[in-house]
Design an enzyme around this catalytic site. Sequence first.
Site, PDB file in Angstrom:
ATOM      1  CB  CYS A 131      -0.936  -0.016   1.202  1.00  0.00           C
ATOM      2  SG  CYS A 131      -0.139  -0.600   2.709  1.00  0.00           S
ATOM      3  CG  HIS A 245      -0.986   3.907   4.678  1.00  0.00           C
ATOM      4  ND1 HIS A 245      -1.709   3.530   5.780  1.00  0.00           N
ATOM      5  CD2 HIS A 245      -0.390   2.778   4.222  1.00  0.00           C
ATOM      6  CE1 HIS A 245      -1.562   2.229   5.974  1.00  0.00           C
ATOM      7  NE2 HIS A 245      -0.766   1.744   5.042  1.00  0.00           N
TER       8      HIS A 245
END
Length: 338
Positions: A131, A245
């Site tokens: 990710c 994130h």
Amino acid sequence: MKKIAIVGATGAVGEEILNVLDELDFPVESILPLASAKSVGMSIEFRGKTYKIQELTEDVFRKNPVDIAFFSAGGSVSEKYAKYAVDCGAVVIDNTSHFRMDKDVPLVVPECNSEDIKNWEKTGIIANPNCSTIQMVHILKPLDDVFNLKRVDVSTYQAASGAGKEGMEELVEGMQSFFAFKIEDFEAKTFPYTLALNLIPQIDVFTENGYTKEELKMVNETQKILHKNIEISATCVRVPVLRSHSEAITMQFEKDIDITRVREILSKAQNVVIIDDIKNKKYPMPLFTSDTNETYVGRIRCDINRKNILHLWCVADQIRVGAATNAVRIAQKWLELV
Ligand code: A2P
């Protein structure tokens, strides 16, 4: 129209793949939702139809052949079961780290290296990167094309969602125990320490050189995707955020950069959105980027000392951009080839 299997259909990423398939209008004929034995009896809804969860077994793909199998149930599950899906004629789009660095498996972020998908037939598997890597290469690639990237230093601020539903639940429970004045008694299970009101500078295990596996994933995967041995150093930190994130990225280029040009390049980059209006306190933040399919960038600035160094701040929904959306975009590109 394609028959789709989702391995890990009850997980955070599996559920999101269903949402993204629908949102991106993917031509779905049917869904085969797979999970562990404990989820048998549950069902999922997709476009008005109900599908019963089935147990992932060695012969489930023979009994229910599919065209595309999204795997998102952990590396050991992919290691054991991906081959059965491939043997039954499916292309596997694997969200785990298991196949990523295999030289015969394309590792793809469609905005950066969709041309690598053409090698899918060697193994029948296409790997979805980590990710943190996906959102970073969305930014690096278009800038590298113009200024020739030499080195990247990145610090990540990674949400609990990277550890799946269990990780998100553990963060919420930790917060609840704080408000109940019981945080000293809270026992972390998914993370090495209590994540609530904390920062943990360790994601995955440490390797011999002092970096964690997560940090080395960012190094090795970025080099594979960009087809370039640039220097990269990463420090990955788990933060008490639910699902986007964030990354502070420093890039060093061969050429001096022009900040107006940088903004122009990023404003045209696919699936990248600039939020950068410091006078009005506008920059990307995880609370506002969750549930979206774009990578957001802000705080774009040239280094104080060196004209070939750029700093910026990048945020993206880990479950979507960092996993489900990238996987579905790979499937879209794969469809154009077959
Ligand atoms: P289950 O819910 O039946 O355990 P997350 O990343 O959010 O924790 O989700 C992990 C996903 O992987 C879940 O759908 C989980 O199913 C699935 N999974 C985990 N282990 C296995 C396994 N051995 N076989 C099939 N699915 C698995």
